[in-house]
Design a protein around this motif. Structure first.
Motif, mmCIF file in Angstrom:
data_model
loop_
_atom_site.group_PDB
_atom_site.id
_atom_site.type_symbol
_atom_site.label_atom_id
_atom_site.label_comp_id
_atom_site.label_asym_id
_atom_site.label_seq_id
_atom_site.Cartn_x
_atom_site.Cartn_y
_atom_site.Cartn_z
ATOM 1 N N ILE A 33 22.715 36.590 44.727
ATOM 2 C CA ILE A 33 22.205 37.936 45.018
ATOM 3 C C ILE A 33 23.356 38.929 45.152
ATOM 4 C CG2 ILE A 33 21.163 39.342 46.840
ATOM 5 C CD1 ILE A 33 19.115 37.322 47.256
ATOM 6 N N LEU A 34 24.401 38.544 45.864
ATOM 7 C CA LEU A 34 25.522 39.459 46.058
ATOM 8 C C LEU A 34 26.257 39.727 44.744
ATOM 9 C CD1 LEU A 34 26.882 38.129 49.461
ATOM 10 C CD2 LEU A 34 25.371 40.060 49.038
ATOM 11 N N GLU A 35 26.325 38.739 43.878
ATOM 12 C CA GLU A 35 26.934 38.956 42.557
ATOM 13 C C GLU A 35 26.080 39.908 41.724
ATOM 14 O OE1 GLU A 35 27.326 35.030 41.042
ATOM 15 O OE2 GLU A 35 29.152 34.573 42.175
ATOM 16 N N GLN A 36 24.762 39.750 41.799
ATOM 17 C CA GLN A 36 23.866 40.670 41.085
ATOM 18 C C GLN A 36 23.978 42.077 41.663
ATOM 19 O OE1 GLN A 36 19.835 39.229 40.851
ATOM 20 N NE2 GLN A 36 19.038 41.148 40.001
ATOM 21 N N THR A 70 38.899 54.019 37.412
ATOM 22 C CA THR A 70 39.195 52.859 38.251
ATOM 23 C C THR A 70 38.219 51.728 37.970
ATOM 24 O OG1 THR A 70 40.088 54.289 39.994
ATOM 25 C CG2 THR A 70 39.449 52.062 40.631
ATOM 26 N N PHE A 71 36.947 52.058 37.843
ATOM 27 C CA PHE A 71 35.948 51.022 37.599
ATOM 28 C C PHE A 71 36.032 50.449 36.191
ATOM 29 C CE2 PHE A 71 33.865 51.929 41.564
ATOM 30 C CZ PHE A 71 33.210 50.741 41.855
ATOM 31 N N SER A 72 36.669 51.172 35.286
ATOM 32 C CA SER A 72 36.847 50.601 33.944
ATOM 33 C C SER A 72 37.763 49.393 33.974
ATOM 34 C CB SER A 72 37.394 51.666 32.988
ATOM 35 O OG SER A 72 38.719 52.038 33.363
ATOM 36 N N ALA A 73 38.577 49.288 35.043
ATOM 37 C CA ALA A 73 39.478 48.147 35.188
ATOM 38 C C ALA A 73 38.998 47.175 36.266
ATOM 39 C CB ALA A 73 40.885 48.642 35.551
ATOM 40 N N ALA A 74 37.756 47.341 36.720
ATOM 41 C CA ALA A 74 37.227 46.460 37.770
ATOM 42 C C ALA A 74 37.014 45.048 37.234
ATOM 43 C CB ALA A 74 35.908 47.015 38.302
ATOM 44 N N VAL A 75 37.064 44.081 38.142
ATOM 45 C CA VAL A 75 36.843 42.692 37.755
ATOM 46 C C VAL A 75 35.401 42.522 37.267
ATOM 47 C CG1 VAL A 75 38.573 41.740 39.301
ATOM 48 C CG2 VAL A 75 36.265 42.130 40.156
ATOM 49 N N GLU A 76 35.214 41.646 36.282
ATOM 50 C CA GLU A 76 33.877 41.402 35.755
ATOM 51 C C GLU A 76 32.985 40.742 36.805
ATOM 52 O OE1 GLU A 76 32.322 42.076 32.958
ATOM 53 O OE2 GLU A 76 33.996 43.127 31.995
ATOM 54 N N ASN A 77 33.546 39.747 37.487
ATOM 55 C CA ASN A 77 32.807 39.024 38.511
ATOM 56 C C ASN A 77 33.676 38.921 39.751
ATOM 57 O OD1 ASN A 77 30.407 38.158 36.857
ATOM 58 N ND2 ASN A 77 32.025 37.153 35.693
ATOM 59 N N ALA A 101 35.061 37.474 43.222
ATOM 60 C CA ALA A 101 35.266 36.102 43.668
ATOM 61 C C ALA A 101 34.221 35.710 44.710
ATOM 62 C CB ALA A 101 36.667 35.941 44.251
ATOM 63 N N SER A 102 33.824 34.442 44.670
ATOM 64 C CA SER A 102 32.812 33.960 45.616
ATOM 65 C C SER A 102 33.298 34.077 47.056
ATOM 66 C CB SER A 102 32.443 32.512 45.295
ATOM 67 O OG SER A 102 33.585 31.677 45.351
ATOM 68 N N SER A 103 34.595 33.923 47.274
ATOM 69 C CA SER A 103 35.127 34.066 48.629
ATOM 70 C C SER A 103 34.974 35.505 49.131
ATOM 71 C CB SER A 103 36.602 33.660 48.657
ATOM 72 O OG SER A 103 37.364 34.456 47.752
ATOM 73 N N THR A 104 35.057 36.469 48.218
ATOM 74 C CA THR A 104 34.897 37.867 48.601
ATOM 75 C C THR A 104 33.461 38.170 48.985
ATOM 76 O OG1 THR A 104 36.701 38.503 47.115
ATOM 77 C CG2 THR A 104 35.212 40.250 47.838
ATOM 78 N N THR A 105 32.503 37.699 48.181
ATOM 79 C CA THR A 105 31.095 37.940 48.510
ATOM 80 C C THR A 105 30.729 37.265 49.823
ATOM 81 O OG1 THR A 105 30.444 36.045 47.137
ATOM 82 C CG2 THR A 105 30.409 38.216 46.108
ATOM 83 N N ARG A 106 31.278 36.071 50.053
ATOM 84 C CA ARG A 106 30.983 35.386 51.315
ATOM 85 C C ARG A 106 31.564 36.155 52.497
ATOM 86 N NH1 ARG A 106 27.193 32.284 53.575
ATOM 87 N NH2 ARG A 106 27.985 31.523 55.563
ATOM 88 N N MET A 107 32.755 36.713 52.328
ATOM 89 C CA MET A 107 33.379 37.478 53.397
ATOM 90 C C MET A 107 32.561 38.731 53.709
ATOM 91 S SD MET A 107 37.321 38.773 53.698
ATOM 92 C CE MET A 107 37.186 39.631 52.131
#
Length: 349
Positions: A231-234, A190-197, A199-205
């Motif tokens: 930080i949340l992206e990292q 499943t994680f092999s198909a995970a998004v690279e980054n 979305a900023s709206s998701t991290t904010r949520m």
């Protein structure tokens, strides 16, 4: 005239010669047996690699099953995890310092908002209305640690949809309860198909969901002035590295990582926490409590085979990295009001 040199010749009896020859033959036979065993082990490892590759639907059968590898689909050892966690910890420390210095609200407001969001805050009497800088900064780090732990690492973030991520997390828990091996293969696939980054709206949520009072004060801006989004992206990259690594050979092949954050004012457990500052109470043999957790701890969760005294479905947790904690006495000793450190007393006349 010099006397002619006499050359001596060592003679070996026939019995000694036969004895040495016999021992050499035995040693050679043992070496050949060991070589055959090693070749058989290599063939078994190759078959195991092919089996894992077939289960994961990948072509990584030629990759070794151990050793440090990168986050893009290779296994990760504990040393690499600790190094990456240390980098994230330093980033959180800088973020807390920048928030305290640049936030458009007083430090007392940040402290009250964080205390309103954090579990166990009602049991602590450490934080006073004068909002001391070290305490507020440590409180901010604790808040961010909880966001990363509960909102990112312990929730399988695979897509930019919060609902989908919640459902995937539940599927993994169900699979792990029934068959850890199937869950491990499903998780990595499943994680092999995970998004690279994400979305900023998701991290904010995620940030708003776990620390709503603090998020109301630290508004999201396009340029990410305070670095909250960064930080949340990292943290997402760190989480993806933990969950997407292929299995390593051995009994821990089916284990997965979870994060934990000791609550404010909870008891210090040496096997689960590491003190970032010296604790004088502990040195005197006295009990002390958690002042703030400045970075989450990591454990590996695995199934224990059922047997005598072991119920089915029993899980074990192995601490990979202890939570970084400042105890209450150290936090009090190093804190001063936000207006500045205490001034030195005037010299006596």
């Amino acid at each position: 005239m010099a006397a002619p040199s006499v050359r001596t010749i060592d003679h070996v009896s026939g019995e000694q010669y036969r004895y040495a020859l016999t021992n050499f033959a035995i040693a050679h036979q043992k070496v050949e047996e060991q070589r055959g065993q090693l070749e058989e082990q290599e063939r078994q490892i190759a078959r195991l690699q092919e089996r894992i590759a077939a289960l994961e639907g990948s072509s990584s059968a030629t990759q070794p099953l151990s050793g440090p590898r990168a986050a893009g689909g290779n296994s990760v050892d504990d040393f690499h995890i600790k190094n990456t966690a240390s980098q994230l910890e330093r980033t959180i420390n800088r973020w807390a310092s920048d928030v305290l210095r640049q936030a458009p609200v007083p430090a007392a407001a940040l402290q009250d908002a964080a205390l309103a969001d954090l579990a166990g805050a009602g049991d602590t009497v450490l934080f006073t209305p004068d909002a001391r800088s070290m305490m507020v900064q440590s409180l901010l780090r604790h808040a961010m640690a909880e966001v990363i732990s509960d909102g990112i690492i312990n929730c399988l973030i695979v897509t930019s949809s919060a609902e989908a991520n919640i459902q995937l997390t539940r599927i993994h828990e169900h699979l792990f309860a029934r068959d850890p091996t199937v869950a491990a293969v499903w998780r990595r696939q499943t994680f092999s198909a995970a998004v690279e980054n994400v979305a900023s709206s998701t991290t904010r949520m995620i940030f708003e969901e776990h620390v709503p009072s603090l998020a109301a004060l630290l508004l999201d801006k396009p340029d990410d002035t305070l670095g909250t989004r960064a930080i949340l992206e990292q943290a997402y990259t760190f989480s993806r590295m933990l969950h997407s690594a292929p299995a390593v050979a051995g009994p821990g092949a089916d284990m997965f990582y979870r994060s934990f954050v000791p609550e404010l004012a909870s008891t210090l457990y040496p096997h689960r926490v590491e003190l970032a500052k010296r604790c004088r109470r502990s040195e005197r043999g006295e009990l002390d409590r958690v002042g703030a957790t400045i970075f989450p701890g990591l454990v590996k969760v695995g199934h224990t085979p059922s047997g005598p005294g072991v119920p089915p479905g029993h899980t074990t947790q192995t601490v990979v990295r202890r939570a970084q904690v400042i105890c209450e006495c150290a936090l009090q000793a190093t804190s001063y009001p936000v207006t500045g450190p205490p001034l030195p007393s005037p010299p006596s006349m």
